[in-house]
Design a protein around this motif. Structure first.
Motif, PDB file in Angstrom:
ATOM      1  N   VAL A 261       0.602  98.058  27.877  1.00  0.00           N
ATOM      2  CA  VAL A 261       0.621  98.050  29.385  1.00  0.00           C
ATOM      3  C   VAL A 261      -0.727  97.352  29.913  1.00  0.00           C
ATOM      4  O   VAL A 261      -0.664  96.379  31.074  1.00  0.00           O
ATOM      5  N   LYS A 262      -1.845  97.253  29.067  1.00  0.00           N
ATOM      6  CA  LYS A 262      -2.614  96.474  29.578  1.00  0.00           C
ATOM      7  C   LYS A 262      -2.664  95.309  29.211  1.00  0.00           C
ATOM      8  O   LYS A 262      -3.125  94.062  30.263  1.00  0.00           O
ATOM      9  N   GLU A 263      -1.552  94.356  28.584  1.00  0.00           N
ATOM     10  CA  GLU A 263      -1.825  92.625  29.000  1.00  0.00           C
ATOM     11  C   GLU A 263      -0.956  92.470  29.618  1.00  0.00           C
ATOM     12  O   GLU A 263      -1.401  91.070  30.101  1.00  0.00           O
ATOM     13  N   LEU A 264       0.719  93.341  30.169  1.00  0.00           N
ATOM     14  CA  LEU A 264       0.918  92.779  31.616  1.00  0.00           C
ATOM     15  C   LEU A 264       0.163  93.127  32.622  1.00  0.00           C
ATOM     16  O   LEU A 264       0.133  92.106  32.989  1.00  0.00           O
ATOM     17  N   GLU A 265      -0.575  93.984  32.501  1.00  0.00           N
ATOM     18  CA  GLU A 265      -1.919  93.813  33.716  1.00  0.00           C
ATOM     19  C   GLU A 265      -2.682  92.843  33.908  1.00  0.00           C
ATOM     20  O   GLU A 265      -3.021  92.542  35.142  1.00  0.00           O
ATOM     21  N   TYR A 266      -3.047  92.196  32.570  1.00  0.00           N
ATOM     22  CA  TYR A 266      -4.086  91.139  32.851  1.00  0.00           C
ATOM     23  C   TYR A 266      -2.874  90.144  32.407  1.00  0.00           C
ATOM     24  O   TYR A 266      -3.794  88.748  33.783  1.00  0.00           O
ATOM     25  N   ILE A 267      -1.769  89.864  32.654  1.00  0.00           N
ATOM     26  CA  ILE A 267      -0.845  88.432  32.927  1.00  0.00           C
ATOM     27  C   ILE A 267      -0.374  88.890  34.806  1.00  0.00           C
ATOM     28  O   ILE A 267      -0.729  88.216  35.247  1.00  0.00           O
TER      29      ILE A 267
ATOM     30  N   THR B   1      -8.221  64.672  42.485  1.00  0.00           N
ATOM     31  CA  THR B   1      -9.101  65.994  41.725  1.00  0.00           C
ATOM     32  C   THR B   1      -8.400  66.717  42.328  1.00  0.00           C
ATOM     33  O   THR B   1      -7.147  68.222  41.067  1.00  0.00           O
ATOM     34  N   CYS B   2      -8.534  67.358  43.465  1.00  0.00           N
ATOM     35  CA  CYS B   2      -7.676  68.792  43.632  1.00  0.00           C
ATOM     36  C   CYS B   2      -6.671  69.203  43.417  1.00  0.00           C
ATOM     37  O   CYS B   2      -5.741  69.512  43.223  1.00  0.00           O
ATOM     38  N   SER B   3      -5.858  67.691  43.782  1.00  0.00           N
ATOM     39  CA  SER B   3      -4.310  67.704  43.880  1.00  0.00           C
ATOM     40  C   SER B   3      -3.723  68.445  42.549  1.00  0.00           C
ATOM     41  O   SER B   3      -2.967  68.628  42.042  1.00  0.00           O
ATOM     42  N   GLN B   4      -4.433  67.439  41.278  1.00  0.00           N
ATOM     43  CA  GLN B   4      -4.494  68.017  40.074  1.00  0.00           C
ATOM     44  C   GLN B   4      -4.259  69.165  39.481  1.00  0.00           C
ATOM     45  O   GLN B   4      -3.779  69.121  38.731  1.00  0.00           O
ATOM     46  N   MET B   5      -5.585  69.571  39.864  1.00  0.00           N
ATOM     47  CA  MET B   5      -5.969  70.430  39.540  1.00  0.00           C
ATOM     48  C   MET B   5      -4.933  71.871  40.368  1.00  0.00           C
ATOM     49  O   MET B   5      -4.430  72.740  39.542  1.00  0.00           O
ATOM     50  N   ILE B   6      -4.666  71.531  41.258  1.00  0.00           N
ATOM     51  CA  ILE B   6      -3.336  72.186  41.980  1.00  0.00           C
ATOM     52  C   ILE B   6      -2.341  72.414  40.717  1.00  0.00           C
ATOM     53  O   ILE B   6      -1.409  73.584  40.915  1.00  0.00           O
ATOM     54  N   GLU B   7      -1.875  70.888  40.707  1.00  0.00           N
ATOM     55  CA  GLU B   7      -0.640  71.227  39.339  1.00  0.00           C
ATOM     56  C   GLU B   7      -0.582  71.357  38.204  1.00  0.00           C
ATOM     57  O   GLU B   7      -0.065  72.186  37.573  1.00  0.00           O
ATOM     58  N   VAL B   8      -2.323  71.917  38.005  1.00  0.00           N
ATOM     59  CA  VAL B   8      -2.622  72.090  36.884  1.00  0.00           C
ATOM     60  C   VAL B   8      -2.412  73.996  36.699  1.00  0.00           C
ATOM     61  O   VAL B   8      -1.677  74.607  35.815  1.00  0.00           O
ATOM     62  N   HIS B   9      -2.973  74.395  37.453  1.00  0.00           N
ATOM     63  CA  HIS B   9      -2.589  76.301  37.885  1.00  0.00           C
ATOM     64  C   HIS B   9      -1.252  76.269  38.676  1.00  0.00           C
ATOM     65  O   HIS B   9      -0.906  77.871  38.633  1.00  0.00           O
ATOM     66  N   ARG B  10      -0.915  75.120  39.329  1.00  0.00           N
ATOM     67  CA  ARG B  10       1.192  75.645  39.254  1.00  0.00           C
ATOM     68  C   ARG B  10       1.501  75.695  37.982  1.00  0.00           C
ATOM     69  O   ARG B  10       2.557  76.646  37.556  1.00  0.00           O
ATOM     70  N   GLN B  11       1.091  75.055  37.111  1.00  0.00           N
ATOM     71  CA  GLN B  11       1.384  75.161  35.894  1.00  0.00           C
ATOM     72  C   GLN B  11       1.294  76.304  34.672  1.00  0.00           C
ATOM     73  O   GLN B  11       2.404  77.380  34.490  1.00  0.00           O
ATOM     74  N   HIS B  12       0.733  76.503  34.778  1.00  0.00           N
ATOM     75  CA  HIS B  12      -0.151  78.122  34.110  1.00  0.00           C
ATOM     76  C   HIS B  12       0.635  79.502  34.922  1.00  0.00           C
ATOM     77  O   HIS B  12       0.633  80.294  34.303  1.00  0.00           O
ATOM     78  N   TYR B  13       0.783  79.317  36.290  1.00  0.00           N
ATOM     79  CA  TYR B  13       1.450  80.474  37.050  1.00  0.00           C
ATOM     80  C   TYR B  13       2.698  80.237  36.300  1.00  0.00           C
ATOM     81  O   TYR B  13       3.127  81.770  35.921  1.00  0.00           O
ATOM     82  N   ALA B  14       3.454  79.694  36.576  1.00  0.00           N
ATOM     83  CA  ALA B  14       4.900  79.260  35.769  1.00  0.00           C
ATOM     84  C   ALA B  14       5.100  79.723  34.734  1.00  0.00           C
ATOM     85  O   ALA B  14       5.827  80.728  34.050  1.00  0.00           O
TER      86      ALA B  14
ATOM     87  N   LEU C  55       2.511  81.476  32.794  1.00  0.00           N
ATOM     88  CA  LEU C  55       2.426  83.415  33.070  1.00  0.00           C
ATOM     89  C   LEU C  55       4.029  84.309  33.747  1.00  0.00           C
ATOM     90  O   LEU C  55       3.880  85.314  33.167  1.00  0.00           O
ATOM     91  N   LEU C  56       4.354  83.652  34.430  1.00  0.00           N
ATOM     92  CA  LEU C  56       5.689  83.980  35.191  1.00  0.00           C
ATOM     93  C   LEU C  56       6.585  84.409  33.975  1.00  0.00           C
ATOM     94  O   LEU C  56       6.714  85.586  34.149  1.00  0.00           O
ATOM     95  N   ASN C  57       6.721  83.087  33.402  1.00  0.00           N
ATOM     96  CA  ASN C  57       7.666  83.316  32.429  1.00  0.00           C
ATOM     97  C   ASN C  57       7.744  84.329  31.576  1.00  0.00           C
ATOM     98  O   ASN C  57       8.668  84.811  30.632  1.00  0.00           O
ATOM     99  N   MET C  58       6.467  84.532  30.919  1.00  0.00           N
ATOM    100  CA  MET C  58       5.934  86.011  30.173  1.00  0.00           C
ATOM    101  C   MET C  58       6.148  86.824  30.487  1.00  0.00           C
ATOM    102  O   MET C  58       6.783  87.740  29.683  1.00  0.00           O
ATOM    103  N   LEU C  59       6.076  86.904  31.786  1.00  0.00           N
ATOM    104  CA  LEU C  59       6.527  88.231  32.119  1.00  0.00           C
ATOM    105  C   LEU C  59       8.230  88.419  32.980  1.00  0.00           C
ATOM    106  O   LEU C  59       8.819  89.582  32.044  1.00  0.00           O
ATOM    107  N   GLU C  60       8.847  87.424  32.867  1.00  0.00           N
ATOM    108  CA  GLU C  60      10.463  87.346  32.976  1.00  0.00           C
ATOM    109  C   GLU C  60      10.691  88.035  31.902  1.00  0.00           C
ATOM    110  O   GLU C  60      11.891  88.203  31.418  1.00  0.00           O
ATOM    111  N   GLN C  61      10.009  86.976  30.489  1.00  0.00           N
ATOM    112  CA  GLN C  61      10.546  87.444  29.330  1.00  0.00           C
ATOM    113  C   GLN C  61      10.711  88.096  28.527  1.00  0.00           C
ATOM    114  O   GLN C  61      11.275  89.666  27.767  1.00  0.00           O
TER     115      GLN C  61
END
Length: 70
Positions: A6-12, A41-54, A56-62
């Motif tokens: 549960v703690k790991e899921l909350e962290y995600i 640079t900001c646009s590149q960072m947006i893409e990096v964070h979108r990848q991170h988000y995806a 993390l979301l994939n981990m939760l879905e799995q």
């Protein structure tokens, strides 16, 4: 795949919120930036964070697919 605690899921879930906030903050910074290099640079960072988000979301879905009773 090992079950997550549960703690790991909350962290995600918290990390998803953080990544979403970072996406929004970078978008605001990009819109406010007068310098094209900073906007890029900001646009590149947006893409990096979108990848991170995806990821993390994939981990939760799995985890949901392997959770008992699902």
């Amino acid at each position: 795949m090992m079950q997550m605690t549960v703690k790991e899921l909350e962290y995600i879930a918290d990390s998803l919120s953080n990544e979403n906030l970072l996406i929004k903050q970078c978008a605001v910074a990009a819109a406010a930036a007068g310098n094209p290099a900073i906007r890029q640079t900001c646009s590149q960072m947006i893409e990096v964070h979108r990848q991170h988000y995806a990821l993390l979301l994939n981990m939760l879905e799995q985890h949901q697919q392997t959770a008992p009773g699902h």
